[in-house]
Scaffold this motif. Structure first.
Motif, PDB file in Angstrom:
ATOM      1  N   GLY A  32      34.105   1.587 -18.986  1.00 34.54           N
ATOM      2  CA  GLY A  32      33.830   2.232 -20.258  1.00 34.54           C
ATOM      3  C   GLY A  32      32.552   1.751 -20.907  1.00 34.54           C
ATOM      4  N   MET A  33      32.180   0.500 -20.656  1.00 32.25           N
ATOM      5  CA  MET A  33      30.939  -0.025 -21.222  1.00 32.25           C
ATOM      6  C   MET A  33      29.737   0.741 -20.693  1.00 32.25           C
ATOM      7  SD  MET A  33      31.735  -4.107 -21.033  1.00 32.25           S
ATOM      8  CE  MET A  33      30.136  -4.586 -21.680  1.00 32.25           C
ATOM      9  N   ILE A  34      29.820   1.204 -19.447  1.00 33.76           N
ATOM     10  CA  ILE A  34      28.722   1.962 -18.848  1.00 33.76           C
ATOM     11  C   ILE A  34      28.706   3.399 -19.367  1.00 33.76           C
ATOM     12  CG2 ILE A  34      27.867   2.959 -16.694  1.00 33.76           C
ATOM     13  CD1 ILE A  34      27.170   0.078 -16.914  1.00 33.76           C
ATOM     14  N   VAL A  35      29.827   4.080 -19.259  1.00 38.89           N
ATOM     15  CA  VAL A  35      29.849   5.510 -19.600  1.00 38.89           C
ATOM     16  C   VAL A  35      29.654   5.749 -21.089  1.00 38.89           C
ATOM     17  CG1 VAL A  35      31.267   6.114 -17.603  1.00 38.89           C
ATOM     18  CG2 VAL A  35      32.386   5.540 -19.759  1.00 38.89           C
ATOM     19  N   SER A  36      30.111   4.819 -21.930  1.00 39.20           N
ATOM     20  CA  SER A  36      29.981   5.030 -23.372  1.00 39.20           C
ATOM     21  C   SER A  36      28.538   4.873 -23.843  1.00 39.20           C
ATOM     22  CB  SER A  36      30.874   4.049 -24.142  1.00 39.20           C
ATOM     23  OG  SER A  36      30.430   2.710 -23.963  1.00 39.20           O
ATOM     24  N   ALA A  72      35.581  14.118 -18.833  1.00 37.34           N
ATOM     25  CA  ALA A  72      34.947  13.153 -19.734  1.00 37.34           C
ATOM     26  C   ALA A  72      35.899  12.758 -20.860  1.00 37.34           C
ATOM     27  CB  ALA A  72      33.662  13.738 -20.307  1.00 37.34           C
ATOM     28  N   LYS A  73      36.635  13.743 -21.357  1.00 33.37           N
ATOM     29  CA  LYS A  73      37.602  13.466 -22.416  1.00 33.37           C
ATOM     30  C   LYS A  73      38.692  12.517 -21.929  1.00 33.37           C
ATOM     31  CE  LYS A  73      40.843  15.758 -25.572  1.00 33.37           C
ATOM     32  NZ  LYS A  73      41.451  17.058 -25.981  1.00 33.37           N
ATOM     33  N   LYS A  74      39.168  12.742 -20.690  1.00 37.19           N
ATOM     34  CA  LYS A  74      40.214  11.889 -20.116  1.00 37.19           C
ATOM     35  C   LYS A  74      39.683  10.463 -19.924  1.00 37.19           C
ATOM     36  CE  LYS A  74      44.174  11.149 -17.886  1.00 37.19           C
ATOM     37  NZ  LYS A  74      43.960   9.844 -17.275  1.00 37.19           N
ATOM     38  N   THR A  75      38.442  10.333 -19.446  1.00 32.55           N
ATOM     39  CA  THR A  75      37.846   9.010 -19.257  1.00 32.55           C
ATOM     40  C   THR A  75      37.784   8.266 -20.584  1.00 32.55           C
ATOM     41  OG1 THR A  75      36.507   9.724 -17.368  1.00 32.55           O
ATOM     42  CG2 THR A  75      35.767   7.768 -18.545  1.00 32.55           C
ATOM     43  N   LYS A  76      37.322   8.961 -21.627  1.00 36.46           N
ATOM     44  CA  LYS A  76      37.218   8.344 -22.944  1.00 36.46           C
ATOM     45  C   LYS A  76      38.585   7.894 -23.446  1.00 36.46           C
ATOM     46  CE  LYS A  76      35.601   9.229 -27.660  1.00 36.46           C
ATOM     47  NZ  LYS A  76      34.932  10.210 -28.565  1.00 36.46           N
ATOM     48  N   ASP A 114      41.239   7.118 -21.656  1.00 35.76           N
ATOM     49  CA  ASP A 114      41.708   5.994 -20.845  1.00 35.76           C
ATOM     50  C   ASP A 114      41.025   4.694 -21.253  1.00 35.76           C
ATOM     51  OD1 ASP A 114      43.354   7.688 -19.443  1.00 35.76           O
ATOM     52  OD2 ASP A 114      42.041   7.861 -17.689  1.00 35.76           O
ATOM     53  N   VAL A 115      39.724   4.782 -21.519  1.00 36.99           N
ATOM     54  CA  VAL A 115      38.968   3.589 -21.913  1.00 36.99           C
ATOM     55  C   VAL A 115      39.456   3.061 -23.257  1.00 36.99           C
ATOM     56  CG1 VAL A 115      36.689   2.741 -22.627  1.00 36.99           C
ATOM     57  CG2 VAL A 115      36.907   4.149 -20.571  1.00 36.99           C
ATOM     58  N   ILE A 116      39.608   3.944 -24.219  1.00 39.29           N
ATOM     59  CA  ILE A 116      40.074   3.533 -25.549  1.00 39.29           C
ATOM     60  C   ILE A 116      41.460   2.908 -25.456  1.00 39.29           C
ATOM     61  CG2 ILE A 116      40.833   4.404 -27.794  1.00 39.29           C
ATOM     62  CD1 ILE A 116      38.536   6.416 -27.661  1.00 39.29           C
ATOM     63  N   LYS A 117      42.317   3.518 -24.663  1.00 42.70           N
ATOM     64  CA  LYS A 117      43.674   2.984 -24.475  1.00 42.70           C
ATOM     65  C   LYS A 117      43.635   1.601 -23.840  1.00 42.70           C
ATOM     66  CE  LYS A 117      48.126   4.078 -22.294  1.00 42.70           C
ATOM     67  NZ  LYS A 117      48.860   5.058 -21.428  1.00 42.70           N
ATOM     68  N   ALA A 118      42.768   1.423 -22.850  1.00 37.68           N
ATOM     69  CA  ALA A 118      42.665   0.136 -22.156  1.00 37.68           C
ATOM     70  C   ALA A 118      42.155  -0.954 -23.102  1.00 37.68           C
ATOM     71  CB  ALA A 118      41.736   0.261 -20.952  1.00 37.68           C
ATOM     72  N   VAL A 119      41.126  -0.632 -23.883  1.00 40.49           N
ATOM     73  CA  VAL A 119      40.563  -1.617 -24.816  1.00 40.49           C
ATOM     74  C   VAL A 119      41.597  -2.027 -25.859  1.00 40.49           C
ATOM     75  CG1 VAL A 119      38.832  -1.963 -26.635  1.00 40.49           C
ATOM     76  CG2 VAL A 119      38.188  -0.864 -24.487  1.00 40.49           C
ATOM     77  N   ARG A 120      42.294  -1.046 -26.406  1.00 41.00           N
ATOM     78  CA  ARG A 120      43.316  -1.353 -27.414  1.00 41.00           C
ATOM     79  C   ARG A 120      44.438  -2.209 -26.827  1.00 41.00           C
ATOM     80  NH1 ARG A 120      43.953   4.632 -30.327  1.00 41.00           N
ATOM     81  NH2 ARG A 120      42.080   4.475 -31.654  1.00 41.00           N
ATOM     82  N   SER A 121      44.830  -1.884 -25.618  1.00 43.77           N
ATOM     83  CA  SER A 121      45.921  -2.624 -24.977  1.00 43.77           C
ATOM     84  C   SER A 121      45.510  -4.068 -24.681  1.00 43.77           C
ATOM     85  CB  SER A 121      46.337  -1.915 -23.683  1.00 43.77           C
ATOM     86  OG  SER A 121      47.432  -2.565 -23.094  1.00 43.77           O
ATOM     87  N   LEU A 122      44.271  -4.259 -24.185  1.00 38.10           N
ATOM     88  CA  LEU A 122      43.781  -5.612 -23.917  1.00 38.10           C
ATOM     89  C   LEU A 122      43.778  -6.450 -25.192  1.00 38.10           C
ATOM     90  CD1 LEU A 122      40.733  -5.104 -21.511  1.00 38.10           C
ATOM     91  CD2 LEU A 122      42.850  -6.324 -21.006  1.00 38.10           C
ATOM     92  N   ARG A 123      43.280  -5.868 -26.242  1.00 37.28           N
ATOM     93  CA  ARG A 123      43.193  -6.620 -27.497  1.00 37.28           C
ATOM     94  C   ARG A 123      44.576  -6.874 -28.098  1.00 37.28           C
ATOM     95  NH1 ARG A 123      38.278  -7.545 -29.693  1.00 37.28           N
ATOM     96  NH2 ARG A 123      39.194  -7.755 -31.790  1.00 37.28           N
ATOM     97  N   GLU A 124      45.492  -5.957 -27.899  1.00 40.89           N
ATOM     98  CA  GLU A 124      46.846  -6.177 -28.396  1.00 40.89           C
ATOM     99  C   GLU A 124      47.526  -7.309 -27.622  1.00 40.89           C
ATOM    100  OE1 GLU A 124      50.153  -6.159 -30.624  1.00 40.89           O
ATOM    101  OE2 GLU A 124      48.239  -5.160 -31.045  1.00 40.89           O
ATOM    102  N   THR A 125      47.277  -7.365 -26.318  1.00 39.43           N
ATOM    103  CA  THR A 125      47.792  -8.492 -25.524  1.00 39.43           C
ATOM    104  C   THR A 125      47.238  -9.802 -26.069  1.00 39.43           C
ATOM    105  OG1 THR A 125      47.955  -7.141 -23.529  1.00 39.43           O
ATOM    106  CG2 THR A 125      47.908  -9.527 -23.224  1.00 39.43           C
ATOM    107  N   GLY A 126      45.936  -9.812 -26.375  1.00 38.68           N
ATOM    108  CA  GLY A 126      45.320 -11.006 -26.946  1.00 38.68           C
ATOM    109  C   GLY A 126      45.926 -11.375 -28.281  1.00 38.68           C
ATOM    110  N   ARG A 127      46.171 -10.374 -29.124  1.00 37.71           N
ATOM    111  CA  ARG A 127      46.759 -10.632 -30.441  1.00 37.71           C
ATOM    112  C   ARG A 127      48.132 -11.297 -30.308  1.00 37.71           C
ATOM    113  NH1 ARG A 127      45.095  -8.298 -34.918  1.00 37.71           N
ATOM    114  NH2 ARG A 127      44.110  -6.607 -33.729  1.00 37.71           N
ATOM    115  N   GLN A 128      48.956 -10.756 -29.409  1.00 35.60           N
ATOM    116  CA  GLN A 128      50.295 -11.314 -29.211  1.00 35.60           C
ATOM    117  C   GLN A 128      50.237 -12.738 -28.669  1.00 35.60           C
ATOM    118  OE1 GLN A 128      52.436  -8.541 -26.718  1.00 35.60           O
ATOM    119  NE2 GLN A 128      52.210  -6.846 -28.166  1.00 35.60           N
ATOM    120  N   CYS A 129      49.340 -12.952 -27.719  1.00 36.45           N
ATOM    121  CA  CYS A 129      49.189 -14.274 -27.107  1.00 36.45           C
ATOM    122  C   CYS A 129      48.742 -15.304 -28.146  1.00 36.45           C
ATOM    123  CB  CYS A 129      48.174 -14.180 -25.970  1.00 36.45           C
ATOM    124  SG  CYS A 129      47.959 -15.697 -25.018  1.00 36.45           S
TER     125      CYS A 129
END
Length: 508
Positions: free
Chosen positions: A232-236, A249-253, A255-270
């Protein structure tokens, strides 16, 4: 009434055209000014006045091309006669590339020259979603960065590195066990994918005390999220993708937003879990996570911003630590497969130091001298991160060429590694070159950057890489799958395009 409406519409149209024309003229004049400003610095002819050298770089971004962006820059530099400095223009943006060790020393060790936000902003946010935000990599306020860096340095002190050996070995043993299931000598194995899972598992254990079961589960959600975010860092950041409204392109966007949010939520919980443990007086490990929380208290801002910066650091360590080490190991395996004499010598050392042991101690690591030389030579030729960028606050001289204050400059180790001026037989894979004094190459060789903002995880990565590579070589015989192209792919980090495919056979 109708006449009045038409008159208004006419004037609105004229005004709009005037604004568009004025804006176009302003842009044209500004681009002309930029081109004139840097006309004294070597550069290839621009295929387009407005797009500058973009046509050259497009080949590097093309997924069907055998030349990465780094190789395109290498060819451009070579065509110019390998000057100490050259540049590329794209629209109104100019990047000055410097391959002079004196300039590296002068600029990178001077804290007055900041990182250019135009380059690092893609790390901060992806499609408007906070990614690494104000992590160590992207914090532009030097004083804020320095306070947190001093605290986080403690997590990578030698006494803690020794404690990392157990989780490093645990992840590596799981990794070997997983590969043994495929080691029949005829199953094609993409080592890049497996190295990614191993390094991500090691980081989760060593730095954050997390058990993500990434190695066993090849379809691990967490692993996929990290890779999706990196893509996502490249395509955005690509203008073409931003104006692409296709369903793909819409699906890629999404998926990327979902992945970023999920990663950060994992970090928040940890992070919240560790804070609760600390507040309740429980014994907590002196790992990276603990020091991220301590460093977070130095952040300017309210409690919400302090938490977000902690999550920034969490995300950054996972992303940076996984890809860089995994890519280095992939290139090392390719190099060993193509240079059997180097592999033979490496096997002799590993057999002498490790033998039949399945646990590599900190003392063993220090004895793996040739293994370290192999990794250093791999990093010289194929650094996962090819250079460092700075924004000049004053003019500098590069062998007679003046680079003006305000310029964005890039010091490119990929190019410098291939210059006979700095390395004898520069294109040869020769680990022995690192047996001698390295001071002569320290400003041409910087896979972990240099200066005060060098990579905080350098020793972490090199220990991890030695453990994994030594166990891999002692456990398996391997051959590279015939027919694959050993081409490069640049997507934030440099990696082998065809993922280092091998056939494995377990050693008896």
């Amino acid at each position: 009434m109708a006449s009045l409406v038409l008159t208004i519409l006419l004037w609105v149209g004229v005004l709009t055209l005037a604004i568009v024309f004025t804006t176009f003229c302003f842009i044209t004049v500004y681009i002309y000014y930029v081109h004139r400003k840097y006309s004294h610095i070597p550069q290839l002819p621009m295929p387009s006045f407005y797009l500058g050298h973009k046509k050259y770089l497009d080949e590097g971004y093309d997924e069907n091309s055998d030349r990465s962006t780094d190789l395109v820059l290498y060819d451009m530099h070579k065509e110019l006669g390998s000057p100490p400095v050259f540049l590329i223009h794209i629209l109104h943006i100019t990047m000055v590339l410097i391959v002079d060790p004196k300039a590296v020393k002068e600029v990178v060790f001077d804290k007055r020259h900041p990182k250019p936000m135009t380059f690092y902003k893609t790390f901060c946010y992806i499609y408007g979603q906070r990614f690494t935000g104000r992590g160590l990599l992207t914090e532009m306020d030097y004083e804020q960065w320095h306070k947190r860096r001093v605290i986080l340095n403690t997590a990578f002190h030698r006494k803690f590195l020794k404690d990392f050996m157990e989780p490093f070995n645990k992840s590596t043993s799981l990794f070997m066990k997983k590969l043994l299931e495929k080691a029949d000598g005829k199953t094609e194995i993409a080592m890049s994918e497996h190295f990614n899972r191993c390094t991500l598992d090691a980081i989760s254990k060593v730095a954050f005390g997390m058990e993500l079961d990434i190695i066993e589960k090849e379809d691990s959600t967490f692993n996929t999220q990290v890779l999706t975010a990196l893509h996502g860092m490249i395509v955005s950041g690509d203008i073409g993708n931003l104006i692409d409204f296709s369903s793909k392109a819409k699906k890629t966007k999404e998926d990327v937003i979902k992945a970023v949010r999920s990663l950060r939520e994992t970090g928040r919980q940890c992070i919240n879990k560790r804070i609760d443990e600390m507040n309740s007086g429980e014994d907590v490990p002196e790992d990276v996570l603990t020091y991220i929380i301590k460093a977070g208290q130095e952040v300017n801002g309210d409690d919400k911003e302090k938490m977000e910066v902690m999550i920034d650091e969490f995300t950054l360590f996972f992303v940076a630590g996984m890809e860089t080490t995994a890519n280095t190991l992939s290139f090392a395996v390719i190099a060993l497969g193509r240079h059997p004499e180097v592999l033979h010598r490496l096997q002799i050392e590993i057999d002498a130091v490790i033998g039949d042991k399945t646990y590599i101690s900190y003392e063993d690591i220090n004895k793996l001298e040739y293994t370290m030389q192999v990794l250093k030579e791999t990093l010289r030729l194929w650094p996962p991160v090819v250079g460092m960028s700075r924004q000049l606050v004053c003019d500098i001289d590069v062998e007679g060429y003046t680079v003006q204050a305000g310029s964005s400059v890039n010091f490119n180790s990929f190019l410098m590694a291939r210059m006979e001026k700095y390395y004898h037989n520069a294109h040869d894979f020769d680990p022995g070159r690192f047996k001698s004094d390295e001071d002569t190459m320290q400003y041409t060789y910087f896979p972990f950057a240099l200066g005060p903002r060098s990579c905080i995880g350098q020793q972490f990565a090199l220990i991890e890489a030695r453990v994994i590579l030594a166990r891999f070589v002692s456990t398996f015989d391997f051959v590279l799958v015939p027919g694959q192209k050993f081409t490069l792919h640049s997507e934030i980090t440099m990696k082998p395009k065809e993922k280092c495919k091998v056939y494995l056979t377990a050693k008896q």
